[in-house]
Design a protein around this motif. Structure first.
Motif, short mmCIF file in Angstrom:
data_model
loop_
_atom_site.label_atom_id
_atom_site.label_comp_id
_atom_site.label_asym_id
_atom_site.label_seq_id
_atom_site.Cartn_x
_atom_site.Cartn_y
_atom_site.Cartn_z
N LEU A 1 -52.91 -41.06 -14.04
CA LEU A 1 -52.36 -41.35 -12.72
C LEU A 1 -51.01 -40.64 -12.53
N LEU A 2 -50.13 -40.73 -13.53
CA LEU A 2 -48.84 -40.06 -13.43
C LEU A 2 -48.98 -38.54 -13.44
N ASN A 3 -49.96 -38.05 -14.17
CA ASN A 3 -50.18 -36.61 -14.21
C ASN A 3 -50.64 -36.08 -12.86
N ALA A 4 -51.26 -36.97 -12.08
CA ALA A 4 -51.65 -36.61 -10.71
C ALA A 4 -50.49 -36.84 -9.74
N GLU A 5 -49.28 -37.10 -10.29
CA GLU A 5 -48.05 -37.29 -9.52
C GLU A 5 -48.12 -38.51 -8.59
N TRP B 1 -46.54 -35.21 -14.85
CA TRP B 1 -45.89 -36.51 -14.75
C TRP B 1 -44.37 -36.41 -14.69
N LYS B 2 -43.78 -35.27 -15.13
CA LYS B 2 -42.32 -35.16 -15.06
C LYS B 2 -41.83 -35.12 -13.62
N GLN B 3 -42.67 -34.64 -12.72
CA GLN B 3 -42.24 -34.46 -11.33
C GLN B 3 -41.97 -35.78 -10.62
N VAL B 4 -42.45 -36.88 -11.18
CA VAL B 4 -42.25 -38.18 -10.52
C VAL B 4 -41.21 -39.01 -11.27
N HIS B 5 -40.34 -38.33 -12.06
CA HIS B 5 -39.36 -39.08 -12.85
C HIS B 5 -38.39 -39.86 -11.97
N ASP C 1 -39.22 -41.51 -9.32
CA ASP C 1 -39.92 -42.61 -8.63
C ASP C 1 -40.71 -43.51 -9.57
N VAL C 2 -40.85 -43.09 -10.84
CA VAL C 2 -41.73 -43.82 -11.74
C VAL C 2 -41.20 -45.22 -12.04
N PHE C 3 -39.87 -45.39 -11.97
CA PHE C 3 -39.28 -46.71 -12.22
C PHE C 3 -38.89 -47.42 -10.93
N ARG C 4 -39.48 -46.97 -9.84
CA ARG C 4 -39.25 -47.63 -8.56
C ARG C 4 -39.89 -49.02 -8.59
N PRO C 5 -39.27 -50.05 -8.02
CA PRO C 5 -39.86 -51.40 -8.04
C PRO C 5 -41.26 -51.40 -7.44
N SER C 6 -42.11 -52.21 -8.02
CA SER C 6 -43.49 -52.32 -7.53
C SER C 6 -43.50 -53.01 -6.18
N SER C 7 -44.58 -52.80 -5.46
CA SER C 7 -44.74 -53.55 -4.21
C SER C 7 -44.98 -55.02 -4.53
N HIS C 8 -44.47 -55.89 -3.68
CA HIS C 8 -44.58 -57.35 -3.89
C HIS C 8 -44.07 -57.74 -5.28
N PRO C 9 -42.82 -57.44 -5.59
CA PRO C 9 -42.31 -57.69 -6.95
C PRO C 9 -42.31 -59.16 -7.34
N MET C 10 -42.20 -60.07 -6.39
CA MET C 10 -42.16 -61.49 -6.73
C MET C 10 -43.50 -61.95 -7.30
N CYS D 1 -56.75 -57.07 -27.06
CA CYS D 1 -55.41 -56.60 -26.68
C CYS D 1 -55.24 -55.11 -26.99
N ILE D 2 -55.71 -54.68 -28.16
CA ILE D 2 -55.55 -53.27 -28.53
C ILE D 2 -56.34 -52.38 -27.58
N VAL D 3 -57.59 -52.75 -27.33
CA VAL D 3 -58.42 -51.94 -26.42
C VAL D 3 -57.82 -51.91 -25.02
N THR D 4 -57.33 -53.06 -24.56
CA THR D 4 -56.73 -53.13 -23.22
C THR D 4 -55.53 -52.21 -23.11
N VAL D 5 -54.64 -52.25 -24.10
CA VAL D 5 -53.44 -51.40 -24.06
C VAL D 5 -53.82 -49.93 -24.09
N CYS D 6 -54.77 -49.57 -24.95
CA CYS D 6 -55.19 -48.16 -25.03
C CYS D 6 -55.77 -47.67 -23.71
N VAL D 7 -56.63 -48.47 -23.11
CA VAL D 7 -57.27 -48.07 -21.85
C VAL D 7 -56.24 -47.93 -20.73
N THR D 8 -55.32 -48.88 -20.62
CA THR D 8 -54.33 -48.81 -19.54
C THR D 8 -53.35 -47.67 -19.74
N ILE D 9 -53.03 -47.34 -20.98
CA ILE D 9 -52.16 -46.18 -21.23
C ILE D 9 -52.82 -44.89 -20.77
#
Length: 586
Positions: free
Chosen positions: A503-507, A271-275, A277-286, A489-497
């Motif tokens: 996903l980031l580890n796959a660059e 995941w460090k390799q995408v440092h 681009d990781v904070f690049r704006p999302s597509s369709h930011p509006m 909320c707790i389960v949702t946050v854990c799963v998305t993390i």
């Protein structure tokens, strides 16, 4: 400009007045003196299996009592939206004044009226009445065993319990079964018996609750099961991520000690390799920022309304839950503007006024659009659920003169207070190419699988909520609902993390939409469950009830998905910022 301010002030004051009226109703109403008028309101009539398919009581050819004068009834916004159609019965009832069986009117039963009653009996029509806000239910009639002859209940036997100067209990017994024969006269009668009761006024709605259903062992077990799932999931996520991140940090620190030649020859991955681009704006930011803002607002509304329902017994007043939800949604509009506006500013968005409009009207447009469609069907059926034009205007005024200005205030605050893109890593000018990866690491697969565990944590609670809304149960265990909301909320946050880490580890740095949609996919499973519930747990039928069910279940599922998506994204965003803050970037 001055007139607009007056309109805003009037709408806000009316909303506050309505809420205060609901909260303080028990303190200022429901007291009587001897011989004082007690009103029997006739509400709606409709098929038993279709709870929302209701019509005015006098749409069936019932006759009205002889008493004509009555004090005026004031309808609330929640009652209007829920199809409450209170009409005076015409029966003369006075506090503590008993009435022997008395004929109050006669029905001239011609063929058309007989056919209307026969249709109602064949479809198991029931009616609802109110005395002092206490609901009473009765059956229109019944058929014989062969289904050839049909009978109408003509005698309403009312037994009213009182404690001091207040009504605490009402019971209806239907008697006087009369066969429906054309061209005859049917006498409708009633009687009133008063009895002293030891039931406290505060406890008078307890008889309508069903503790054996809502406090069943299965309900307790589901809460315990979900709680254990949270403990296990949080522990598992913490263990995996902490151990894995510790190894990642150690590996990256070792790489930093190498010279440039060794680093170039090394096998760089992770995941460090995408440092850059990781904070690049999302597509369709509006659209993305509007969804996040709306989701944060829905969470705020859910949290506040559940707390209010835990403190105040909202089920004791008609339409109070819906009125409270509308008021809280309007009052929390700055939350939508703050989170949506700040996120859009961080992503470099410049058309913030358009984003504000989209965020402000995203949920109201979805709800009102569905209601508008169903309203056409309700008008075709002449159902009481058809929303009056005046109520539509009132809702539009709330959107224009309350929600929009408050959303504007939140957007301005969000852009000025937390709209600066203070990311721990610089964003590269040229996007990094995304390498190929295994199929199960693709964002689409992660999105589809991400909602399974959150849905599993609320699966049992969905059954109780559905049953309370679509069947004849009053939901009152809001403590359970609060626990389920926290667990979700707790389960949702854990799963998305976890999903974002893989996903980031796959660059692959497209984590914003992936974290939102993987959590929002819970809505898909909830809507799929609604199909199972409709076909196997209910006996609903007809175009109106089916449209009403699936239309508003789509609204409920979509709102739940937007809320879960926003919660998942906020938690994941904090995680991503944390891990990249702790890594030394050249």
């Amino acid at each position: 400009m001055g007139s607009s301010r007056w309109k805003i002030a009037v709408v806000v004051l009316l909303s506050f007045a309505e809420l205060l009226m609901l909260i303080e109703a028990d303190e200022h109403e429901h007291t009587y003196t001897d011989k004082e008028e007690v009103v029997l309101w006739m509400n709606t009539v409709g098929p038993y299996h279709n709870r929302q398919e209701t019509y005015k009581y006098f749409s069936l050819p019932f006759c009205v009592g002889t008493k004509k004068t009555i004090s005026h009834y004031h309808e609330t916004l929640g009652e209007a939206l829920q199809g409450v159609e209170l009409e005076f019965s015409g029966l003369d009832i006075k506090f503590k004044d008993e009435v022997m069986q008395t004929t109050y009117c006669e029905i001239e039963l011609d063929k058309a009226k007989r056919d209307a009653f026969v249709y109602a009996i064949k479809n198991h029509y029931w009616y609802q009445m109110y005395i002092d806000d206490l609901p009473i239910w009765g059956i229109v009639g019944e058929a014989d065993e062969n289904g050839e002859d049909h009978y109408l209940w003509t005698y309403k036997k009312l037994e009213i319990g009182f404690n001091g100067n207040r009504i605490v209990d009402v019971n209806l017994t239907s008697e006087g079964k009369v066969k429906l024969v054309p061209n005859t006269r049917i006498a409708m009668s009633y009687s009133v018996k008063w009895k002293k009761s030891d039931v406290k006024f505060e406890d008078r709605f307890d008889k309508y609750l069903d503790p054996s259903f809502f406090q069943h062992r299965i309900h307790w077990f589901s809460i315990f099961n979900s709680f254990m799932m949270v403990i296990f999931l949080v522990g598992l996520v913490s263990m995996i991520l902490m151990r894995t991140l510790r190894k990642d940090y150690a590996r990256y620190s070792k790489e930093e000690e190498m010279d440039d030649m060794d680093r170039d020859l090394g096998d760089e991955y992770g995941w460090k390799q995408v440092h850059g681009d990781v904070f690049r704006p999302s597509s369709h930011p509006m659209i993305f920022s509007s969804l996040i803002g709306s989701g944060c607002q829905i969470f705020s509304v859910s949290f506040i309304v559940i707390i209010v329902a835990m403190v105040e017994d909202l089920y004791t007043e008609r339409g109070s839950m819906l009125s409270t939800a509308i008021f809280v949604y309007a009052a929390t509009s700055p939350v939508n503007g703050y989170f949506g506006g700040s996120l859009y500013a961080k992503q470099g968005g410049r058309r913030w006024i358009k984003q504000m409009f989209i965020g402000a009207f995203l949920i109201p447009a979805m709800v009102c659009g569905t209601a508008f469609f169903i309203n056409f069907i309700a008008m075709y059926y002449h159902a009481s659920r058809a929303i009056p034009f005046g109520t539509m205007v009132a809702v539009c005024c709330i959107c224009l003169f309350v929600i929009l200005p408050l959303n504007l205030v939140g957007t301005i605050l969000g852009r000025n207070l937390s709209g600066q893109p203070n990311f721990p890593c610089r964003v590269n000018a040229v996007p990094r190419p995304i390498p190929e990866k295994k199929w199960f690491m693709e964002p689409a697969v992660i999105v589809c699988l991400g909602g399974i565990l959150p849905f599993g944590s609320i699966f049992i609670e969905m059954y109780f909520i559905f049953t309370s809304f679509w069947a004849y149960k009053i939901y009152y265990v809001y403590g359970f609902m609060m626990l389920v909301l926290v667990i979700l909320c707790i389960v949702t946050v854990c799963v998305t993390i976890v999903c974002t880490y893989f996903l980031l580890n796959a660059e692959d740095y497209r984590w914003q939409w992936t974290s939102f949609l993987s959590a929002a996919s819970t809505a898909v499973y909830v809507y799929m469950y609604s199909f199972y519930y409709y076909f196997f747990k209910t006996k609903m039928y007809g175009l109106f009830q089916t449209s009403f069910y699936f239309g508003y279940m789509a609204v409920f599922s979509s709102s739940l998905g937007i809320m879960c998506g926003a919660v998942g994204y906020v938690g994941t965003s904090a995680f991503v910022r944390k891990i990249y803050t702790n890594v030394k970037i050249d």
